[in-house]
Design a protein around this motif. Structure first.
Motif, PDB file in Angstrom:
ATOM      1  N   MET A 179     -31.886  41.350 -44.232  1.00 46.76           N
ATOM      2  CA  MET A 179     -30.970  40.234 -44.059  1.00 46.76           C
ATOM      3  C   MET A 179     -31.408  39.116 -44.992  1.00 46.76           C
ATOM      4  O   MET A 179     -32.573  38.718 -44.980  1.00 46.76           O
ATOM      5  N   VAL A 180     -30.509  38.643 -45.817  1.00 45.43           N
ATOM      6  CA  VAL A 180     -30.824  37.563 -46.758  1.00 45.43           C
ATOM      7  C   VAL A 180     -29.825  36.436 -46.550  1.00 45.43           C
ATOM      8  O   VAL A 180     -28.612  36.634 -46.667  1.00 45.43           O
ATOM      9  N   LYS A 181     -30.338  35.244 -46.250  1.00 47.90           N
ATOM     10  CA  LYS A 181     -29.484  34.087 -46.006  1.00 47.90           C
ATOM     11  C   LYS A 181     -28.989  33.494 -47.322  1.00 47.90           C
ATOM     12  O   LYS A 181     -29.623  33.628 -48.356  1.00 47.90           O
ATOM     13  N   GLY A 182     -27.848  32.829 -47.243  1.00 52.63           N
ATOM     14  CA  GLY A 182     -27.263  32.195 -48.412  1.00 52.63           C
ATOM     15  C   GLY A 182     -26.004  32.900 -48.859  1.00 52.63           C
ATOM     16  O   GLY A 182     -25.805  34.081 -48.574  1.00 52.63           O
ATOM     17  N   SER A 183     -25.143  32.185 -49.546  1.00 49.25           N
ATOM     18  CA  SER A 183     -23.889  32.763 -50.023  1.00 49.25           C
ATOM     19  C   SER A 183     -24.156  33.825 -51.082  1.00 49.25           C
ATOM     20  O   SER A 183     -24.792  33.521 -52.105  1.00 49.25           O
TER      21      SER A 183
ATOM     22  N   TYR B  96     -37.917  39.624 -52.465  1.00 48.06           N
ATOM     23  CA  TYR B  96     -38.957  39.066 -51.591  1.00 48.06           C
ATOM     24  C   TYR B  96     -38.641  39.341 -50.117  1.00 48.06           C
ATOM     25  O   TYR B  96     -39.508  39.795 -49.352  1.00 48.06           O
ATOM     26  N   GLU B  97     -37.404  39.049 -49.702  1.00 47.41           N
ATOM     27  CA  GLU B  97     -37.030  39.254 -48.305  1.00 47.41           C
ATOM     28  C   GLU B  97     -37.090  40.733 -47.940  1.00 47.41           C
ATOM     29  O   GLU B  97     -37.486  41.102 -46.833  1.00 47.41           O
ATOM     30  N   CYS B  98     -36.723  41.577 -48.872  1.00 48.46           N
ATOM     31  CA  CYS B  98     -36.737  43.017 -48.643  1.00 48.46           C
ATOM     32  C   CYS B  98     -38.146  43.509 -48.327  1.00 48.46           C
ATOM     33  O   CYS B  98     -38.366  44.267 -47.378  1.00 48.46           O
ATOM     34  N   ARG B  99     -39.111  43.080 -49.121  1.00 46.13           N
ATOM     35  CA  ARG B  99     -40.500  43.488 -48.917  1.00 46.13           C
ATOM     36  C   ARG B  99     -41.078  42.861 -47.652  1.00 46.13           C
ATOM     37  O   ARG B  99     -41.818  43.507 -46.900  1.00 46.13           O
ATOM     38  N   SER B 100     -40.748  41.599 -47.393  1.00 49.46           N
ATOM     39  CA  SER B 100     -41.275  40.917 -46.205  1.00 49.46           C
ATOM     40  C   SER B 100     -40.777  41.563 -44.923  1.00 49.46           C
ATOM     41  O   SER B 100     -41.507  41.656 -43.931  1.00 49.46           O
ATOM     42  N   GLN B 101     -39.517  42.005 -44.932  1.00 48.18           N
ATOM     43  CA  GLN B 101     -38.915  42.559 -43.725  1.00 48.18           C
ATOM     44  C   GLN B 101     -39.189  44.055 -43.552  1.00 48.18           C
ATOM     45  O   GLN B 101     -38.972  44.597 -42.463  1.00 48.18           O
ATOM     46  N   ASN B 102     -39.656  44.705 -44.611  1.00 48.29           N
ATOM     47  CA  ASN B 102     -39.945  46.148 -44.535  1.00 48.29           C
ATOM     48  C   ASN B 102     -41.274  46.468 -45.223  1.00 48.29           C
ATOM     49  O   ASN B 102     -41.308  47.220 -46.206  1.00 48.29           O
ATOM     50  N   PRO B 103     -42.364  45.907 -44.735  1.00 48.04           N
ATOM     51  CA  PRO B 103     -43.658  46.098 -45.410  1.00 48.04           C
ATOM     52  C   PRO B 103     -44.095  47.558 -45.421  1.00 48.04           C
ATOM     53  O   PRO B 103     -44.016  48.265 -44.417  1.00 48.04           O
ATOM     54  N   GLY B 104     -44.504  48.027 -46.589  1.00 49.78           N
ATOM     55  CA  GLY B 104     -45.039  49.377 -46.704  1.00 49.78           C
ATOM     56  C   GLY B 104     -44.014  50.484 -46.726  1.00 49.78           C
ATOM     57  O   GLY B 104     -44.364  51.663 -46.820  1.00 49.78           O
TER      58      GLY B 104
END
Length: 210
Positions: free
Chosen positions: A9-13, A51-59
């Motif tokens: 999930m990524v915030k922003g338009s 960045y959000e992708c890696r933070s939300q799905n580490p490893g």
């Protein structure tokens, strides 16, 4: 951890790559990333997605074929990019994160468009086809809903021809000048941006985007 599923999930338009390109005199598309200008927005958005992708799905790394379910929430019903163009922007960032190997892994995709003025965003779920399958139904509504109607898009070819006529007229009436330094431009050193409305010299272009 299930290596065949991920959610992002990524915030922003959401934005599209096509709105942030420049074009040189030969028509080749250029996507700036460190100019300090407005056109950098796409590169920054791609970095945000990664960045959000890696933070939300580490490893997590998914290498198999995938089913994608994408929900895009725009701020406005009237002013937003074409949803069909959004997928490329999003999957560029997902691929850059390393969560997937290549966006060619996406073999089936469902895209839904919504509106949320206070919280524009996109939500993406990825399902590995070894563990998941897709079924869908299209059915007639029991109650007829209000239609969402769209007006015809502008005639892009006509606009392009008009821009070319204006540009040709300007070149015939006076020598074109770089809109940054004011230098008179020779035919072999003109670089155009903004669909031909902006002309700059190679020297200024190199200073902006080196």
């Amino acid at each position: 951890m299930n290596k065949s599923y991920a959610k992002i999930m990524v915030k922003g338009s959401p934005i599209t790559k096509s709105n942030f390109k420049l074009f040189n005199i030969s028509g080749r598309a250029i996507l700036p990333c460190n100019s300090g200008k407005y056109h950098d927005r796409y590169a920054l958005y791609e970095e945000q997605i990664a960045y959000e992708c890696r933070s939300q799905n580490p490893g997590t790394v998914i290498s198999e074929s995938l089913i994608a379910v994408l929900k895009v929430y725009y701020k406005s019903k009237k002013r937003h990019p074409d949803t069909s163009n959004i997928t490329k922007s999003i999957f560029d960032g997902i691929e850059k994160s390393g969560l997937i190997i290549n966006d060619a892994q996406i073999r089936k995709i469902i895209i839904e468009e919504f509106y949320d003025e206070s919280n524009p965003r996109f939500e993406l779920e990825l399902f590995g086809e070894s563990h998941y399958n897709l079924k869908y139904n299209i059915f007639e509504n029991d109650i007829i809903e209000e239609e969402i109607n769209y007006s015809s898009p502008p005639n892009r070819k006509k606009l392009y021809n008009n821009n070319k006529k204006i540009q040709t007229s300007r070149e015939q009436s006076s020598n074109p000048r770089c809109q940054i330094c004011g230098k008179i431009l020779q035919a072999n050193e003109i670089i155009s941006a903004d669909k031909g409305n902006t002309l700059i010299c190679k020297n200024c272009f190199n200073k902006l985007f080196k």
